[in-house]
Design a protein around this motif. Sequence first.
Motif, short mmCIF file in Angstrom:
data_model
loop_
_atom_site.label_atom_id
_atom_site.label_comp_id
_atom_site.label_asym_id
_atom_site.label_seq_id
_atom_site.Cartn_x
_atom_site.Cartn_y
_atom_site.Cartn_z
N THR A 109 25.45 -19.49 -8.22
CA THR A 109 26.21 -19.15 -9.42
C THR A 109 25.73 -19.93 -10.62
N LEU A 110 25.52 -21.25 -10.44
CA LEU A 110 25.07 -22.09 -11.55
C LEU A 110 23.67 -21.69 -12.03
N ILE A 111 22.78 -21.34 -11.11
CA ILE A 111 21.43 -20.94 -11.50
C ILE A 111 21.47 -19.63 -12.29
N ILE A 112 22.22 -18.67 -11.80
CA ILE A 112 22.31 -17.37 -12.49
C ILE A 112 22.99 -17.53 -13.83
N ALA A 113 24.04 -18.35 -13.89
CA ALA A 113 24.73 -18.58 -15.16
C ALA A 113 23.81 -19.23 -16.18
N LEU A 114 23.00 -20.20 -15.72
CA LEU A 114 22.05 -20.86 -16.63
C LEU A 114 21.00 -19.88 -17.13
N LEU A 115 20.50 -19.02 -16.25
CA LEU A 115 19.52 -18.02 -16.66
C LEU A 115 20.11 -17.05 -17.69
N GLN A 116 21.36 -16.68 -17.49
CA GLN A 116 21.97 -15.72 -18.41
C GLN A 116 22.27 -16.36 -19.77
N VAL A 117 22.65 -17.63 -19.77
CA VAL A 117 22.89 -18.29 -21.06
C VAL A 117 21.59 -18.49 -21.82
N ILE A 118 20.51 -18.83 -21.11
CA ILE A 118 19.24 -19.12 -21.77
C ILE A 118 18.51 -17.84 -22.20
N PHE A 119 18.51 -16.83 -21.32
CA PHE A 119 17.69 -15.65 -21.57
C PHE A 119 18.50 -14.43 -22.03
N VAL A 120 19.72 -14.27 -21.55
CA VAL A 120 20.50 -13.07 -21.89
C VAL A 120 21.19 -13.23 -23.23
N PHE A 121 21.79 -14.38 -23.50
CA PHE A 121 22.57 -14.55 -24.72
C PHE A 121 21.74 -14.43 -26.00
N ASP A 189 13.34 -8.69 -2.44
CA ASP A 189 12.66 -9.99 -2.35
C ASP A 189 13.65 -11.08 -2.75
N PRO A 190 14.06 -11.96 -1.83
CA PRO A 190 15.04 -13.00 -2.18
C PRO A 190 14.56 -13.93 -3.28
N LEU A 272 26.30 -4.88 -4.70
CA LEU A 272 25.55 -3.67 -4.40
C LEU A 272 24.16 -3.97 -3.87
N GLN A 273 23.63 -5.16 -4.14
CA GLN A 273 22.26 -5.51 -3.74
C GLN A 273 22.22 -6.65 -2.75
N VAL A 277 18.89 -8.54 0.21
CA VAL A 277 18.26 -9.86 0.10
C VAL A 277 18.96 -10.93 0.94
N GLY A 278 20.14 -10.65 1.44
CA GLY A 278 20.86 -11.63 2.23
C GLY A 278 21.75 -12.53 1.39
N THR A 279 22.69 -13.20 2.03
CA THR A 279 23.66 -14.02 1.31
C THR A 279 23.08 -15.34 0.82
N ASP A 280 22.02 -15.84 1.47
CA ASP A 280 21.46 -17.12 1.02
C ASP A 280 20.95 -17.04 -0.41
N ALA A 281 20.40 -15.91 -0.81
CA ALA A 281 19.85 -15.76 -2.15
C ALA A 281 20.84 -15.16 -3.13
N SER A 282 21.86 -14.44 -2.61
CA SER A 282 22.73 -13.66 -3.51
C SER A 282 24.19 -14.06 -3.49
N GLU A 283 24.61 -14.94 -2.59
CA GLU A 283 26.02 -15.29 -2.53
C GLU A 283 26.40 -16.12 -3.76
N VAL A 284 27.39 -15.63 -4.53
CA VAL A 284 27.94 -16.34 -5.67
C VAL A 284 29.43 -16.52 -5.43
N LEU A 285 30.10 -17.18 -6.36
CA LEU A 285 31.51 -17.49 -6.14
C LEU A 285 32.36 -16.24 -5.99
N ASP A 286 32.07 -15.21 -6.80
CA ASP A 286 32.87 -13.99 -6.71
C ASP A 286 32.68 -13.29 -5.37
#
Length: 335
Positions: A109-121, A189-190, A272-273, A277-286
């Motif tokens: 979750t923290l990695i994805i959130a950081l990516l979205q703040v840096i690149f998406v915003f 691809d995870p 949905l995805q 890729v499995g939960t190790d790469a995609s499991e987030v808090l939600d």
Amino acid sequence: MDARVARAGAVAIEAAPSTDERAEAPPPAPRRRASRWERLRRDKFLLLLALPGIAAVLLFQYVPLLGNIIAFKDYQPYLGIADSPWVGLQNFAAVFGGDSAFITALVNTLIIALLQVIFVFPVPIALALLLNSLLSERIKRVVQSVLYLPHFMSWVVVVALFQQILGNAGIINSWLQTKGIDSFHVIGDPGLFKVLITSQVIWKDTGWGTILFLAALSRVDLSLYEAAAIDGASRMRQLWHVTLPGIRSVIFLLLILKLGDALTVGFEQIILQQTAVGTDASEVLDTYVYNNGVINGDWGVSAAVGLVKGLVGVALVLGANKIAHLFGEQGVYSR
């Protein structure tokens, strides 16, 4: 005609109060402030119009907060909230006790959130600046309409489109195979999953995110650009010293709101995805809350994780708002 005008002017001068009379005139009485009941009666129709929206917010946003009490209980649906046994802070052991599945979900979750703040915003800001530089209003409206379209697609459609394009049997890999070139795997691809969902968010929501920035750009005083041009400022200098300061308050406000929602990184998009890729790469808090609460029936732990996530979001909003005050901006609320 001139005689009549002269007589009218003489009469007006005689009728006008002298300087002494104006000085002796009492000051106007201060305007009485309307009482609370008078304001309610005056604005009753506006309040009635706002009543359905207020009721919806209370019903769907605030009343469900009472359900967080199950974070402190061993909640069993057939017993109900009131009759489920009280367990205190036992459900928070997964959060503070170092549960491996929770740690994995938190890190992702923290990695994805950081990516979205840096690149998406920043992308909607850059796109709004580009659209604002277009001289033709007709071309600007056409481009905006095309860019807004992906926002109205559901994540089911968006994920399906990316699978048809980047999947193992997608358009790109099928074309590469016809040319005798080795195909590459993106979907499934995870290692590329976090980059994939970040690009999906950019494609889907960037156009819609430009609306507020374009509205803020329309409020920048054009005379500032003229003054900067007279002083010899280039287009880039005008952008840095006029445009960006003109929309800085909006950027701070939206960044604060983004940080408050940073830990919500897209449940539907990821679930949905997740199987690919499995939960190790995609499991987030939600998805952790969903998999443990709805699927496995561990409602108390899921509620505890959701409660901690909400508190962290509030802390992020307060901290970011404090930083905005240090930069002289009002933020979400003033000091």
